[in-house]
Enzyme design. Structure first.
Site, PDB file in Angstrom:
ATOM      1  N   ILE A 208       0.872  -1.185   0.000  1.00 38.07           N
ATOM      2  CA  ILE A 208       0.000   0.000   0.000  1.00 38.07           C
ATOM      3  C   ILE A 208       0.904   1.228   0.000  1.00 38.07           C
ATOM      4  O   ILE A 208       1.783   1.342   0.861  1.00 38.07           O
ATOM      5  CB  ILE A 208      -0.886   0.033   1.281  1.00 38.07           C
ATOM      6  CG1 ILE A 208      -1.807  -1.189   1.368  1.00 38.07           C
ATOM      7  CG2 ILE A 208      -1.685   1.342   1.396  1.00 38.07           C
ATOM      8  CD1 ILE A 208      -2.954  -1.232   0.368  1.00 38.07           C
ATOM      9  N   HIS A 209       0.727   2.119  -0.931  1.00 35.69           N
ATOM     10  CA  HIS A 209       1.547   3.344  -0.889  1.00 35.69           C
ATOM     11  C   HIS A 209       0.917   4.526  -1.622  1.00 35.69           C
ATOM     12  O   HIS A 209       1.444   5.637  -1.551  1.00 35.69           O
ATOM     13  CB  HIS A 209       2.927   3.092  -1.491  1.00 35.69           C
ATOM     14  CG  HIS A 209       2.888   2.923  -2.990  1.00 35.69           C
ATOM     15  ND1 HIS A 209       2.508   1.750  -3.592  1.00 35.69           N
ATOM     16  CD2 HIS A 209       3.148   3.787  -3.995  1.00 35.69           C
ATOM     17  CE1 HIS A 209       2.549   1.900  -4.891  1.00 35.69           C
ATOM     18  NE2 HIS A 209       2.933   3.128  -5.185  1.00 35.69           N
ATOM     19  N   ARG A 210      -0.193   4.318  -2.348  1.00 37.22           N
ATOM     20  CA  ARG A 210      -0.691   5.388  -3.194  1.00 37.22           C
ATOM     21  C   ARG A 210      -1.173   6.576  -2.378  1.00 37.22           C
ATOM     22  O   ARG A 210      -1.721   6.416  -1.290  1.00 37.22           O
ATOM     23  CB  ARG A 210      -1.798   4.865  -4.106  1.00 37.22           C
ATOM     24  CG  ARG A 210      -1.279   4.004  -5.254  1.00 37.22           C
ATOM     25  CD  ARG A 210      -0.259   4.762  -6.063  1.00 37.22           C
ATOM     26  NE  ARG A 210       0.162   4.040  -7.244  1.00 37.22           N
ATOM     27  CZ  ARG A 210      -0.378   4.205  -8.459  1.00 37.22           C
ATOM     28  NH1 ARG A 210      -1.357   5.040  -8.644  1.00 37.22           N
ATOM     29  NH2 ARG A 210       0.098   3.521  -9.472  1.00 37.22           N
ATOM     30  N   ARG A 246       6.775   5.959   2.489  1.00 34.81           N
ATOM     31  CA  ARG A 246       5.682   6.932   2.572  1.00 34.81           C
ATOM     32  C   ARG A 246       4.584   6.440   3.520  1.00 34.81           C
ATOM     33  O   ARG A 246       4.074   7.189   4.354  1.00 34.81           O
ATOM     34  CB  ARG A 246       5.087   7.121   1.167  1.00 34.81           C
ATOM     35  CG  ARG A 246       3.890   8.017   1.159  1.00 34.81           C
ATOM     36  CD  ARG A 246       3.184   7.980  -0.197  1.00 34.81           C
ATOM     37  NE  ARG A 246       2.273   9.086  -0.250  1.00 34.81           N
ATOM     38  CZ  ARG A 246       2.340  10.080  -1.124  1.00 34.81           C
ATOM     39  NH1 ARG A 246       3.260  10.097  -2.039  1.00 34.81           N
ATOM     40  NH2 ARG A 246       1.474  11.058  -1.075  1.00 34.81           N
ATOM     41  N   ASP A 290      -2.486  -1.487  -3.722  1.00 33.15           N
ATOM     42  CA  ASP A 290      -3.035  -0.343  -4.450  1.00 33.15           C
ATOM     43  C   ASP A 290      -2.070   0.068  -5.569  1.00 33.15           C
ATOM     44  O   ASP A 290      -2.226   1.114  -6.198  1.00 33.15           O
ATOM     45  CB  ASP A 290      -3.344   0.841  -3.514  1.00 33.15           C
ATOM     46  CG  ASP A 290      -2.116   1.354  -2.776  1.00 33.15           C
ATOM     47  OD1 ASP A 290      -1.003   0.857  -3.018  1.00 33.15           O
ATOM     48  OD2 ASP A 290      -2.287   2.285  -1.956  1.00 33.15           O
TER      49      ASP A 290
END
Ligand code: UD1
Ligand code: UDP
Length: 369
Positions: A208-210, A246, A290
Site C-alpha cells: 500500500i503506498h498510493r 511513505r 493499491d
C-alpha cells in the site's frame, strides 16, 4: 541516434530494465535519474539486480511537495539540456512526477518525446498519476500503448503523437525474472515461508503506498481493521507487508504504526528488490495492493489480486475476473481475502491483454523507423 531515458521512481526503473537492452542496440542510450527515489531499496537495488549502467546524470531532487519536486526536476533537467542538447528522443515511463517532468522539459527544448505505457486511464483525477499520464500523453510524439483499453483512450482523446500498440513491458521482465532470476532469491526461506520450515500455510502479500490511501487516516484505519479481523478469523494466514517509506511515515505520524505492528498476522518488512518481490508474489495465496504495476504482474503470474482502490487503469484484469476492486472498505477486503475465488479461466487472457512479450522489440523498431 541518441536516446535518453528519464527515470526517478521504483516502477520507472523496472520498465527501463525491460527496454534498456533493445534501446542500447540501436542508439547511444543515456540515463537520467531525477533522484525522486533515493533509498537503496527503492532505487539502486534495481540497477544492481538488472545490471543497468550507473545513470549518466543524477539530478538529486529528492522528496518534497509536488510543485517543489517537479519544479526542481524541470530546473535541473533543463540545465543539462541547455549545456548539452544532443538528444534526439527523450524516453519516459509510466506515470510518476519524473515521467511528466521529463516529457515537459523535452518538449520545451524541441526534443521528441516517447512514452512507454501510454494511454492508461483510471478516470480518477484525485490520483497524481492520472494527471501525469494525461499531460505526458498529450506532449508525446510516440505513444507506446500496452493494452487495447489504452489504445481506445488515446483515440478518444485525439492525441497528436503517433500511437503504437506494443503490449506491456511487464510480460518480458516477469518472464525473465521467473526463468532466470528466481533461484537466487532467499526471501521465502528467510521469512520462513518455504517448505524447509514446514510451512504449509498460505500467506497474503500486501503493498500500500498510493497518495489517495496514504493521506487518509480513515482509509488506513479501515485497512488495519481488515487485518485485525483476518487475524481473528484466519489465524494461520500471514500477511507479508513490504512497507513503502511513505506509508510507514504516515502511519507513524497518525500514531497507527504500532497498531498495525500489533496485528499478530501482519509481518512488516522493508521494501524488497524485484527478484524477491516476484518470489513473494508467485507463492502468495492472494495479493492485496493499491499499486499499478503489482496488479498487472499478479495477473501475469496468475495470482488473484485484491485492489484497494476505487478504480483502476488495468481494467482488463478486472473484466477477466483476476482482479477485484474493494477500495479501503474493511468488509469488502475481508470478504475478498476469505471467500473470493477467481473463475477458472480468469488468467487465460494474458497474451490477449498484455501481448506476447515482444514489447521492447516493437518499441525499438518504432523508434528506428
Ligand atoms: C511515487 C509515484 C507513484 C508510484 C510510487 C512508486 C508520483 C506522483 N508518485 O510515489 O506513482 O506509485 O512512486 O513507489 O510520482 N521516500 C523515502 N525514500 C525514498 C523516496 C521517498 O523515504 O527513496 C518517502 C518520503 O517521505 C517522500 C514519500 O516517500 O516524501 C513520497 O515519495 P514520492 O517520490 O513523492 O512519491 P511516492 O509515494 O514514492
Ligand atoms: N516492487 C518491488 N519491491 C517491493 C514492492 C514492489 O520490486 O517491495 C515492484 C513490483 O514488482 C512492481 C513495481 O515495484 O514491478 C511497482 O512499483 P510500485 O508499486 O511502487 O509503483 P506503481 O506501480 O504503483 O506505480
Amino acid at each position: 541516434m541518441k536516446i535518453v531515458s528519464v527515470v526517478g521512481a521504483r516502477p520507472n526503473f523496472i520498465k527501463l530494465a525491460a527496454v534498456h537492452g533493445a534501446i542500447s542496440s540501436i542508439s547511444d542510450h543515456s540515463i537520467i535519474h531525477t533522484g525522486q527515489h533515493y533509498d537503496y531499496r527503492l532505487s539502486q537495488i534495481f540497477f544492481k539486480e538488472f545490471n543497468l549502467p550507473k545513470p549518466d546524470f543524477n539530478l538529486g531532487v529528492g522528496s518534497g511537495a509536488p510543485g517543489y519536486q517537479m519544479g526542481e526536476m524541470l530546473k535541473r533537467f533543463q540545465k543539462i539540456l541547455d549545456r548539452d542538447n544532443k538528444f534526439d528522443i527523450v524516453l519516459v515511463y509510466g506515470d510518476t512526477n519524473s515521467t511528466f517532468a521529463g516529457a515537459f522539459c523535452a518538449t520545451r527544448s524541441g526534443i521528441k518525446v516517447a512514452h512507454v505505457e501510454a494511454g492508461l486511464r483510471s478516470f480518477d483525477r484525485r490520483m497524481p498519476e492520472e494527471t501525469n499520464r494525461i499531460l505526458t500523453d498529450h506532449l508525446s510524439d510516440y505513444l507506446f500503448a500496452p493494452t487495447a483499453a489504452a489504445l481506445k483512450n488515446l483515440k478518444r482523446e485525439h492525441v497528436t503523437g503517433r500511437v503504437i500498440h506494443t503490449g506491456d513491458v511487464s510480460v518480458e521482465i516477469v518472464r525473465h525474472a521467473v526463468k532466470k532470476l528466481l533461484p537466487s532469491s532467499q526471501i521465502l526461506r528467510s521469512l520462513q515461508l518455504d517448505k524447509h520450515h514446514n510451512n504449509t500455510n498460505p500467506y497474503i502479500l500486501m503493498t500500500i503506498h498510493r497518495a489517495e490511501n496514504t493521506s487518509s487516516e480513515e482509509g488506513m484505519i479501515s485497512l488495519i481493521r481488515a487485518c485485525e479481523i483476518l487475524a481473528y478469523n484466519t489465524r494461520d494466514l500471514k500477511i507479508i507487508f513490504p512497507i513503502h517509506p511513505r506509508t510507514a511515515n504516515f502511519l507513524k505520524h497518525m500514531k497507527l504504526y504500532r497498531r498495525f505492528k500489533k496485528c499478530k498476522n501482519v509481518h512488516l518488512i522493508n521494501p524488497v528488490g524485484y527478484i524477491d518481490f516476484i518470489a513473494l508474489m508467485k507463492n502468495a495465496k492472494k495479493i492485496v495492493t493499491d499499486s499499478g504495476g503489482v496488479q498487472k504482474e499478479s495477473y501475469l503470474l496468475g495470482i488473484p489480486c485484491i485492489t484497494v482502490r476505487k478504480s483502476t487503469e488495468w481494467v482488463e484484469t478486472v473484466e477477466a475476473g483476476g482482479n477485484i476492486l474493494t477500495d479501503t472498505n474493511t468488509h469488502k477486503i475481508v470478504k475478498a481475502v476469505k471467500d473470493w475465488n477467481p473463475p477458472s479461466r480468469a488468467f487465460s487472457k494474458r497474451s490477449v491483454i498484455f501481448g506476447n512479450g515482444r514489447t521492447s522489440e516493437k518499441i525499438k523498431n518504432s523508434l528506428m523507423q
